[in-house]
Design a protein around this motif. Sequence first.
Motif, mmCIF file in Angstrom:
data_model
loop_
_atom_site.group_PDB
_atom_site.id
_atom_site.type_symbol
_atom_site.label_atom_id
_atom_site.label_comp_id
_atom_site.label_asym_id
_atom_site.label_seq_id
_atom_site.Cartn_x
_atom_site.Cartn_y
_atom_site.Cartn_z
ATOM 1 N N LEU A 81 -1.984 0.560 -15.475
ATOM 2 C CA LEU A 81 -3.235 0.959 -14.820
ATOM 3 C C LEU A 81 -3.116 1.094 -13.311
ATOM 4 C CD1 LEU A 81 -5.684 -1.325 -16.844
ATOM 5 C CD2 LEU A 81 -5.257 1.104 -17.163
ATOM 6 N N GLU A 82 -2.103 0.501 -12.732
ATOM 7 C CA GLU A 82 -1.996 0.557 -11.279
ATOM 8 C C GLU A 82 -0.835 1.442 -10.821
ATOM 9 O OE1 GLU A 82 -4.197 -0.725 -9.308
ATOM 10 O OE2 GLU A 82 -5.312 -1.850 -10.806
ATOM 11 N N ARG A 83 0.375 1.020 -11.149
ATOM 12 C CA ARG A 83 1.536 1.718 -10.581
ATOM 13 C C ARG A 83 1.560 3.212 -10.898
ATOM 14 N NH1 ARG A 83 7.045 -1.330 -11.420
ATOM 15 N NH2 ARG A 83 6.721 -0.591 -13.537
ATOM 16 N N PRO A 84 1.295 3.612 -12.141
ATOM 17 C CA PRO A 84 1.383 5.050 -12.398
ATOM 18 C C PRO A 84 0.308 5.862 -11.695
ATOM 19 C CG PRO A 84 0.652 3.874 -14.362
ATOM 20 C CD PRO A 84 1.033 2.834 -13.358
ATOM 21 N N LEU A 85 -0.732 5.187 -11.230
ATOM 22 C CA LEU A 85 -1.814 5.918 -10.586
ATOM 23 C C LEU A 85 -1.475 6.283 -9.139
ATOM 24 C CD1 LEU A 85 -4.543 6.831 -11.674
ATOM 25 C CD2 LEU A 85 -5.579 4.837 -10.596
ATOM 26 N N VAL A 86 -0.498 5.606 -8.563
ATOM 27 C CA VAL A 86 -0.194 5.838 -7.152
ATOM 28 C C VAL A 86 0.155 7.314 -6.873
ATOM 29 C CG1 VAL A 86 1.387 5.287 -5.264
ATOM 30 C CG2 VAL A 86 0.430 3.448 -6.661
ATOM 31 N N ASP A 130 4.398 -2.066 -5.560
ATOM 32 C CA ASP A 130 3.455 -2.146 -4.451
ATOM 33 C C ASP A 130 2.852 -3.549 -4.426
ATOM 34 O OD1 ASP A 130 1.285 -2.023 -2.718
ATOM 35 O OD2 ASP A 130 0.827 0.054 -3.235
ATOM 36 N N THR A 131 3.160 -4.288 -3.363
ATOM 37 C CA THR A 131 2.697 -5.679 -3.298
ATOM 38 C C THR A 131 1.170 -5.769 -3.239
ATOM 39 O OG1 THR A 131 3.164 -5.551 -0.930
ATOM 40 C CG2 THR A 131 4.764 -6.696 -2.316
ATOM 41 N N MET A 132 0.549 -4.781 -2.637
ATOM 42 C CA MET A 132 -0.911 -4.803 -2.594
ATOM 43 C C MET A 132 -1.474 -4.716 -4.017
ATOM 44 S SD MET A 132 -3.521 -2.125 -0.756
ATOM 45 C CE MET A 132 -3.370 -0.864 -2.020
ATOM 46 N N LEU A 133 -0.899 -3.847 -4.816
ATOM 47 C CA LEU A 133 -1.407 -3.674 -6.177
ATOM 48 C C LEU A 133 -1.067 -4.876 -7.048
ATOM 49 C CD1 LEU A 133 -0.688 0.109 -6.738
ATOM 50 C CD2 LEU A 133 -2.784 -1.013 -5.965
ATOM 51 N N ASN A 169 0.844 -1.212 0.000
ATOM 52 C CA ASN A 169 0.000 0.000 0.000
ATOM 53 C C ASN A 169 0.871 1.251 0.000
ATOM 54 O OD1 ASN A 169 -2.145 1.735 0.028
ATOM 55 N ND2 ASN A 169 -2.550 1.507 2.213
ATOM 56 N N LEU A 170 1.630 1.381 -1.042
ATOM 57 C CA LEU A 170 2.627 2.451 -1.117
ATOM 58 C C LEU A 170 2.025 3.852 -1.054
ATOM 59 C CD1 LEU A 170 5.774 3.023 -2.032
ATOM 60 C CD2 LEU A 170 4.532 3.980 -3.949
ATOM 61 N N LYS A 171 0.813 4.017 -1.529
ATOM 62 C CA LYS A 171 0.223 5.361 -1.559
ATOM 63 C C LYS A 171 0.277 6.015 -0.181
ATOM 64 C CE LYS A 171 -4.213 5.720 -2.610
ATOM 65 N NZ LYS A 171 -4.817 6.109 -1.316
ATOM 66 N N TYR A 172 0.072 5.204 0.834
ATOM 67 C CA TYR A 172 0.139 5.719 2.198
ATOM 68 C C TYR A 172 1.542 6.245 2.508
ATOM 69 C CZ TYR A 172 0.111 5.892 7.252
ATOM 70 O OH TYR A 172 0.230 6.325 8.535
#
Length: 996
Positions: free
Chosen positions: A590-595, A503-506, A483-486
């Motif tokens: 779709l995931e990593r760049p959105l963080v 990010d392992t969650m993603l 949950n890298l966004k945090y």
Amino acid sequence: MKKGDHLFLVDGSGFIFRAFHALPALTRKSDGLPVGAVSGFCNMMWKLLTEARDTSVGVTPTHLAVIFDYSSKTFRKDIYPEYKANRSAPPEELVPQFGLIRQATRAFNLPCIETEGFEADDIIATYARAAEAIGADVTIVSSDKDLMQLVTANVHMYDSMKDKQIGIPDVIEKWGVPPEKMIDLQSLTGDSTDNIPGIPGIGPKTAAQLLEEYGDLDTLMARAAEIKQNKRRENILAGAELVKLSRQLVTLRTDVPLDMPLDALMLEKQDGPKLVAFLKTMEFTSLTRRVADSCDCDASVIEPAVVPVEWGAAAHGPDLDSDTSAPGQPTASGEAAASSAAPVKATAGSATPADLAAARQSAFGSQPIDHSTYVTIRDLTTLQGWITAARETGVVAFDTETTSLDPMQADLVGLSLAIQENGPSPGAAAIRAAYLPLAHKTGRDDLFSDGLKLAENQVPMDAALAALKPLLEDPSVLKVAQNLKYDYLVMKRHGVTIKGFDDTMLISYVLEAGVGAHGMDSLSERWLGHKPIPYKEVAGSGKSLVTFDLVDIDKATAYAAEDADVTLRLWLVLKPRLAAAGLARVYERLERPLVPVLAEMEERGITIDRQILSRLSGELAQKAAAFEDEIYELASERFNIGSPKQLGDILFGRMGLPGGTKTKTGQWSTSAQVLEDLAAQGEPLPRKIVDWRQLTKLKSTYTDALPGYVHPQTKRVHTSYSMAATTTGRLSSSEPNLQNIPVRTAEGRKIRTAFISTPGHKLLSADYSQIELRVLAHVADIPQLRQAFADGVDIHAMTASEMFGVPVDGMPSEVRRRAKAINFGIIYGISAFGLANQLSIERSEAGEYIKKYFERFPGIKDYMEATKAFAREHGYVETIFGRRAHYPEIKSSNPSMRAFNERAAINAPIQGSAADVIRRAMVQVEPALAKAGLGEKTRMLLQVHDELIFEVEDEAIEAAMPVIVSTMENAAMPAIAMRVPLKVDARAALNWDEAH
DNA sequence: CCCCAACCGTA
DNA sequence: GTACGGTTGGGGG
């Protein structure tokens, strides 16, 4: 291999780029997969294998290998970090083709070679020299000038596209120097495409002239002072160091460890059916036919191959720095770092992502976790040691410990790190983890003591952050977090912008959306068989809960270091699965760049006008109180109106109203639907209840709750987006949920007027019109729907007209309303039961509508059946971008459970594809605005599934609107060319109500 | 203090 | 009929 043999070395990576640019840009398979480069490659390989003698090469190969770049993390990056740093991400259509070309190579029964840490060119150089030493001839299939240094009397190059052989005279003709001087020449000129520095003002012509004059580079540099031209002399003298560096960079290594000996490159017989199967899958019809003819097999009876690599495919592409896929994304070498840390040695060609995933699972899936090995970092020197180790490995798991779950309020308390040490043997690699306490406190905070003090022996926060910042901001070191966004937000608020991350969650979410949760604890139990220390055992719970800065440092070390340890293990196990499942691209696009995009939206927040809410709250309270009096009057008693249980007992028990239904727990249902039905029978009380509920709902959930979310410092409301909460790929919003702010009723819309822009700005809302129906028209390929969207006509009226034969002009609103409900129903995986409920009609009548609809739009029925069949077969369904939504219960023996899963599975590709589109738009829009010079004046604040809300400086609105609209409308491109146009409506105003 | 059911706001 | 999150009431530990 022996004297007289002929080795062909095909520069696979070079070919991909060259073919891509040379061939029609959008050669696609029928499912949209771009395959232009793959097609060029297959045709070229077939030609080489069958008729090389008839080309300008003039000989038939006895040995052949296809060489690829493993990743962009090579020894050159180590000696010169800027090497190829200017490379932009490969074009989107190219990314899946990296993996496909490796597949193609295997289908041709050819060795597919790549070696960690080296470029394809180095491997080619090593093989070429080795073969030459034996006395064999070599043809390098490439036209890359970087390889020309290898040309000798026995080593030629071959430009397959121009059918031209390149020998010593050709090099001299082109560059003015013989091959052995190419290194000298390139050292002087540098290479802007690879970011290799050169001497300013010296291009190939001048360099050749100088080398002609002085003989070679060393002599030239030694005698540079003799050069007559002032400027040139000064530049060369000043650039002496750079020239040395450039020479190191351009010189190809001939000592790459070769996992495959030369003999192993011997050409083997083609496996005709295998190759035909692959070519058939790729839909290369004419080549399929030629190959089938030549190997005497019948193409019509060969099943197309299951090609495991599809959209997300690139296992390791050259510069699959797809981290850079999103503009604004860090240029991390995620894949590169991933492979360098592999405990399982990445062997040339043979280790597929699936092999790696399996090996990682067995290496880490059950290895016990030992808390006693964790260390507490107490001084800067030790910290530096960890930082150095992280740089050496290239991968570091990290986790922040803070005082709050809310990243906008959280203060940093400590930081944990985990790195992997390569063990004595593959698979026996060890993980070291540490905790760095920074702001732990001691003492008691009561009347009798002098308060809390900073605990002793902690590295000062400023010094620690200064030491860590370069590491965390270095895109070439991969930071792995859960949950890298945090952590991204917490660190950003502490002055550190993390670049280069996974990010392992993603990763888990992309792999298994719909299968369990993606929190660290559940992932750890699922993948590692390990239950991490529960947070409450460290910080207490309930009344005894303390903030993490009050946790004893030894306890904190065990907990925090374990988090980093587990995160790294999860990454090692999960990351290779992405490529193995063909999902790397979904994750990377779709995931990593959105963080960082979402993190910044959350950080910005939005202003709410508390006065408006407070006034509204008062009004709502008054109106609700009035209703309460009337309700008690009508009910002839006072009771808790908010209690469905009490209400049900009064309505259906004491008052004995008819038409009661029970909920699944046996309670009387008091849903709005039930109350509306009672009201329709002339009963006065139920309507009052419905109205009262609306008012109290608005008051408690919105007008009263929202002010509590105003941040004490920023004075704005900062929602939190969850990227991994839904099965379909949608985001969710919480604390507060800003994705369910009322809009349908006039009373509710008043709440939206409290969401305002800052002075000098306006809120700009841009929303997709009918995006889900458009996606449906695309995926199910329905002619009437496509036509209607192409013509821009009223889609519900068109549906009604088609179904009921009523002309659109003068159509009764009720007819259109029914068609609209059916359209929505289709998206939701329609059932007669549900449609009947929605329209308050008989089930049988709803069933007739559905039957009629399917008659008019048979493609929809086909789509639904195909989707269900796919879901049953695979356990998941896919969006148009390849995102998967899993439905493990789709085969349930419980009919209603099964039907539910089927409806969800029908809905998921539609809802999910729309979600993917807006994710892409979000990733693209800020760079697009920046490019238009509007980056500072336009800030994206919110996402509500099909709507984006921006805050725009007044004078920038006119310019920003078309940028936003066109970015959103074109967001599916170039990955998917939709068969239906996307339409976006936008408006700007002082508050959200008027902007929407 | 925690969890669940019911209800209802959004797309 | 799809996908969510928040609030309330109410029960159990």
